[in-house]
Design an enzyme around this catalytic site. Structure first.
Site, mmCIF file in Angstrom:
data_model
loop_
_atom_site.group_PDB
_atom_site.id
_atom_site.type_symbol
_atom_site.label_atom_id
_atom_site.label_comp_id
_atom_site.label_asym_id
_atom_site.label_seq_id
_atom_site.Cartn_x
_atom_site.Cartn_y
_atom_site.Cartn_z
ATOM 1 N N CYS A 32 36.004 -15.065 -14.593
ATOM 2 C CA CYS A 32 35.398 -14.673 -13.305
ATOM 3 C C CYS A 32 35.162 -13.180 -13.409
ATOM 4 O O CYS A 32 35.911 -12.369 -12.873
ATOM 5 C CB CYS A 32 36.318 -15.006 -12.142
ATOM 6 S SG CYS A 32 36.660 -16.761 -11.950
ATOM 7 N N ALA A 33 34.121 -12.783 -14.115
ATOM 8 C CA ALA A 33 34.037 -11.454 -14.712
ATOM 9 C C ALA A 33 33.513 -10.311 -13.838
ATOM 10 O O ALA A 33 33.866 -9.166 -14.086
ATOM 11 C CB ALA A 33 33.193 -11.528 -15.985
ATOM 12 N N ALA A 34 32.644 -10.565 -12.889
ATOM 13 C CA ALA A 34 32.044 -9.454 -12.139
ATOM 14 C C ALA A 34 33.099 -8.798 -11.239
ATOM 15 O O ALA A 34 34.016 -9.472 -10.789
ATOM 16 C CB ALA A 34 30.876 -9.957 -11.311
ATOM 17 N N GLY A 36 33.140 -6.301 -13.533
ATOM 18 C CA GLY A 36 33.180 -5.961 -14.945
ATOM 19 C C GLY A 36 34.231 -4.958 -15.379
ATOM 20 O O GLY A 36 34.279 -4.614 -16.553
ATOM 21 N N GLY A 37 35.060 -4.484 -14.495
ATOM 22 C CA GLY A 37 36.093 -3.521 -14.891
ATOM 23 C C GLY A 37 37.056 -4.074 -15.922
ATOM 24 O O GLY A 37 37.334 -3.434 -16.940
ATOM 25 N N LYS A 38 37.534 -5.265 -15.693
ATOM 26 C CA LYS A 38 38.464 -5.883 -16.645
ATOM 27 C C LYS A 38 37.738 -6.286 -17.926
ATOM 28 O O LYS A 38 38.282 -6.161 -19.019
ATOM 29 C CB LYS A 38 39.174 -7.070 -15.997
ATOM 30 C CG LYS A 38 40.119 -6.656 -14.886
ATOM 31 C CD LYS A 38 40.724 -7.864 -14.198
ATOM 32 C CE LYS A 38 41.507 -7.466 -12.975
ATOM 33 N NZ LYS A 38 40.651 -7.068 -11.851
ATOM 34 N N ASP A 116 40.804 -13.945 -13.241
ATOM 35 C CA ASP A 116 41.053 -13.218 -11.997
ATOM 36 C C ASP A 116 40.324 -14.004 -10.916
ATOM 37 O O ASP A 116 39.142 -13.783 -10.658
ATOM 38 C CB ASP A 116 40.528 -11.789 -12.119
ATOM 39 C CG ASP A 116 40.921 -10.913 -10.934
ATOM 40 O OD1 ASP A 116 41.585 -11.427 -10.003
ATOM 41 O OD2 ASP A 116 40.548 -9.737 -10.936
ATOM 42 N N CYS A 170 44.497 -10.925 -6.482
ATOM 43 C CA CYS A 170 44.862 -9.741 -5.702
ATOM 44 C C CYS A 170 45.372 -10.163 -4.331
ATOM 45 O O CYS A 170 45.296 -9.422 -3.369
ATOM 46 C CB CYS A 170 43.686 -8.759 -5.603
ATOM 47 S SG CYS A 170 42.203 -9.469 -4.898
#
Length: 183
Positions: A32-34, A36-38, A116, A170
């Site tokens: 669940c990438a956007a 993109g920080g991780k 995430d 989170c």
């Protein structure tokens, strides 16, 4: 054995590592990438291959823009897909007059998945004080089921035995964290 430790920063929600074994042989997926920080952190660690999977085309564009800005886009394959069903792309292999599909690219299996999950964000009160007014009543069965489906798909269909699944949320709500892991 190798020690690999990830922690999440309250300031930027980016995973960081304190010990980095040689990661060039490891293939990882940010499911669940956007925004993109991780994903950017995973790319900067030197993993052999990073695949970023994001359901939303709009958020995927932002992800690509962020990786481009950080000069990491060439280290990552961004795919717009549903994380509950995504599988590595297939390629056609010619065998005489017959064709068959096999996972693409023909490389080592996925070693790790960063998941995430979408959540109620109750743990982001430092940036969004309004979330302090949320409690378990803000949960809905559909969101919990999506979280569960993502985790099950990663564990059952993406990772080999011994692969690593990092489940992150989170949320401070037990139903989105510990309870999901017990299901």
């Amino acid at each position: 054995g190798e020690a690999f430790f990830l922690s999440s920063s309250d300031n930027d929600d980016v995973a960081t590592t304190t010990t980095t074994p040689s990661l060039s042989n490891y293939n990882v997926v940010d499911l669940c990438a956007a925004p993109g920080g991780k994903t950017a952190q995973l790319c900067s660690y030197g993993f052999g291959h990073v695949t970023a999977v994001e359901l939303s085309e709009r958020r995927s564009r932002r992800l690509r823009e962020n990786l481009q800005r950080l000069q990491l886009l060439d280290k990552c394959d961004v795919q717009v897909a549903d994380g509950t069903t995504w599988l590595p792309p297939m390629m056609i292999v010619e065998e005489g007059q017959h064709q068959r599909q096999q996972p693409q690219p023909p490389r080592q299996p996925i070693h790790g998945v960063l998941l995430d999950v979408p959540c109620t964000a109750t743990g982001t009160a430092g940036r969004r004080p309004d979330v302090l007014h949320k409690d378990a009543s803000c949960l809905n069965a559909e969101l919990l089921q999506v979280q569960y489906n993502l985790a099950c798909h990663a564990a059952d269909h993406l990772l080999p035995v011994g692969g690593v699944l990092v489940y992150a949320t989170c949320s401070l709500l037990k139903q989105e964290g510990e309870d999901q892991l017990r299901r």
